[in-house]
Enzyme design. Structure first.
Site, PDB file in Angstrom:
ATOM      1  CG  ASP A   1      -1.935  -1.064   1.230  1.00  0.00           C
ATOM      2  OD1 ASP A   1      -1.862  -1.953   0.366  1.00  0.00           O
ATOM      3  OD2 ASP A   1      -2.805  -1.048   2.108  1.00  0.00           O
TER       4      ASP A   1
ATOM      5  CD  GLU B   1      -8.676  -4.493   1.667  1.00  0.00           C
ATOM      6  OE1 GLU B   1      -8.216  -4.774   2.770  1.00  0.00           O
ATOM      7  OE2 GLU B   1      -8.186  -4.917   0.595  1.00  0.00           O
TER       8      GLU B   1
HETATM    9  C1  FRU Z   1      -4.842  -3.317   1.346  1.00  0.00           C
HETATM   10  C2  FRU Z   1      -4.767  -3.739   2.791  1.00  0.00           C
HETATM   11  C3  FRU Z   1      -5.243  -2.651   3.711  1.00  0.00           C
HETATM   12  C4  FRU Z   1      -4.537  -2.932   4.988  1.00  0.00           C
HETATM   13  C5  FRU Z   1      -3.213  -3.504   4.520  1.00  0.00           C
HETATM   14  C6  FRU Z   1      -2.660  -4.613   5.335  1.00  0.00           C
HETATM   15  O1  FRU Z   1      -3.839  -3.849   0.548  1.00  0.00           O
HETATM   16  O2  FRU Z   1      -5.473  -4.929   2.993  1.00  0.00           O
HETATM   17  O3  FRU Z   1      -6.651  -2.620   3.844  1.00  0.00           O
HETATM   18  O4  FRU Z   1      -4.404  -1.771   5.755  1.00  0.00           O
HETATM   19  O5  FRU Z   1      -3.403  -3.962   3.196  1.00  0.00           O
HETATM   20  O6  FRU Z   1      -1.455  -5.065   4.862  1.00  0.00           O
END
Ligand code: FRU
Length: 424
Positions: A53, A294
């Site tokens: 992310d 997300e």
């Molecule tokens: C998206 C996600 C987010 C979370 C993170 C955990 O890729 O699932 O929602 O904060 O990755 O690694």
């Protein structure tokens, strides 16, 4: 479990619904909503760490901001373990896939800087070991607050629990690079309440994370989007007429879709600094459609609210499906009603020949969409893959009314600033 109307009856707004009928309109491989193929020959940002992310530094209005000519991104980051016996398989080879799949459990917030909006240089960890109260530092948003370089990093403190938190620090620049100072005191903001947003006690697979604060361009107040699930015991949700929508004959059966209960949450700040928040009912729910919406975020354009959120194939409910990618909804006012973009919600999905090539898309106000490379097939059958853990090529979309169109592709991890702030 009650329907949306019963549940959120006396609240200031009704959540908009992403219905099963909307989701039936999702079609993979429409070229206008499909990310171009990512080559298996991609370069990696680092051989030491995986990144996923990506959170560009921005201001409270959503503008991607450089400081003294330096672009800055934050990334969820985890060490690669090519020599760790734990990740060596029985043939003596590094099992990078397992290492990559385990990354969420050791995710930490790192930052990178660049003069060109690409070719990122690793700055390091944002918080020293021991500062963050939980094992996992999950996604959020770094906000440049002022010309003194103060930064509020909103993120998710996970395991144990899941708490939306923030930590304040400062960005410092020199001719040679960028450093982050401070980030020493983490302030918990809020957790799921069990009334509007599902708690861990109600569902061990609950999601409550990914804060995205913003100033509403119309009322000027401070709000925050986040990912949640609709409150209630796992399995108790009803997928009724409203959640199903107007489906053709043969599509009335909802199977076990009551287990998929994603929503986009919203909170409003009671103070100017964003230290005191009140959760409001979700802006959007996807009960019976999908279990994860997300990293929700906005683009404010043409007087409209464009709400984007990422989701997966594996989190869709029985009887509906769609690619991993970013989905979008549009409304004329902050509290909706929201209508799915392109009829279905799909804005930019992976091509079906490379279903896991990218994820965690972030649509920026200039129409550029950044994401990371997950895994790309290296043979025709798709059984051999190359793990990414690095920035994907940036894609540009054009947003026009209730439609979006893929129009261009740029270099890996190209995240140019929209404005530059000279620090005082
Ligand atoms: C998206 C996600 C987010 C979370 C993170 C955990 O890729 O699932 O929602 O904060 O990755 O690694």
């Amino acid at each position: 479990m009650k329907s949306n109307t019963e549940k959120f009856g006396k609240t200031p707004h009704q959540p908009s619904l992403w219905t099963r009928a909307d989701a039936l309109k999702v079609h993979a491989d429409d070229p206008t909503t499909t990310q171009p193929l990512v080559s298996a020959n991609f370069p990696v940002l680092s051989n030491e760490v995986f990144i996923w992310d990506t959170m560009p530094l921005r201001d409270m209005d959503g503008n991607i901001t450089s400081v003294d000519g330096w672009s800055v991104i934050f990334t969820l980051t985890a060490d690669r373990h090519p020599n760790d016996p734990q990740y060596i398989d029985e043939n003596g080879n590094y099992d990078i896939t397992r290492d990559w799949n385990d990354r969420h459990g050791r995710a930490k917030m790192y930052y990178w800087f660049s003069r060109t909006g690409k070719d990122w240089k690793l700055g390091g960890r944002v918080m020293a070991e021991g500062v963050s109260p939980t094992v996992r530092e999950w996604a959020g948003t770094p906000i440049l607050l002022n010309e003194q370089g103060e930064v509020d990093l909103y993120y998710t403190a996970v395991t144990p629990g899941a708490t939306i938190v923030k930590v304040r620090g400062r960005v410092v620049t020199t001719e040679h690079g960028v450093s982050m100072v401070g980030f020493e005191k983490v302030k918990p903001l809020f957790e799921a309440d069990g009334k509007m947003y599902q708690t861990e006690a109600q569902n061990p697979f609950w999601g409550f994370r990914d804060p995205w604060p913003f100033r509403d361009p119309n009322d000027g107040k401070l709000y925050m989007l986040f990912e949640g699930n609709v409150a209630g015991e796992r399995g108790s949700h009803k997928v009724g007429k409203a959640e199903i929508g107007d489906v053709p004959p043969g599509h009335e059966d909802v199977g076990n879709s009551r287990f998929q209960t994603a929503c986009v949450g919203i909170a409003v700040a009671r103070d100017e600094d964003g230290d005191d928040w009140e959760m409001l009912p979700p802006l959007l729910t996807a009960v019976g459609v999908n279990d994860q919406t997300e990293r929700p975020h906005f683009v404010f354009q043409d007087g409209k609210y464009y709400l984007f959120t990422i989701s997966h194939t594996f989190t869709y409910a029985d009887g509906v499906t769609g690619p991993d990618g970013v989905y979008g909804f549009v409304a004329d006012s902050l509290f909706g009603p929201y209508v799915p973009l392109n009829g279905s919600g799909l804005v930019l999905g992976n091509p079906s020949s490379q279903p896991f090539q990218t994820y965690s898309h972030c649509v920026m106000p200039n129409g550029l969409v950044t994401s990371f490379i997950d895994s790309v097939p290296t043979d025709e059958s798709g059984t051999q893959t190359r793990i990414g853990g690095t920035e994907a090529p940036t894609v540009e979309i054009k947003i026009k009314g209730q439609q979006t169109f893929v129009v261009a592709e740029y270099d890996y991890g190209y995240i140019p600033p929209m404005l530059d702030v000279t620090l005082k």
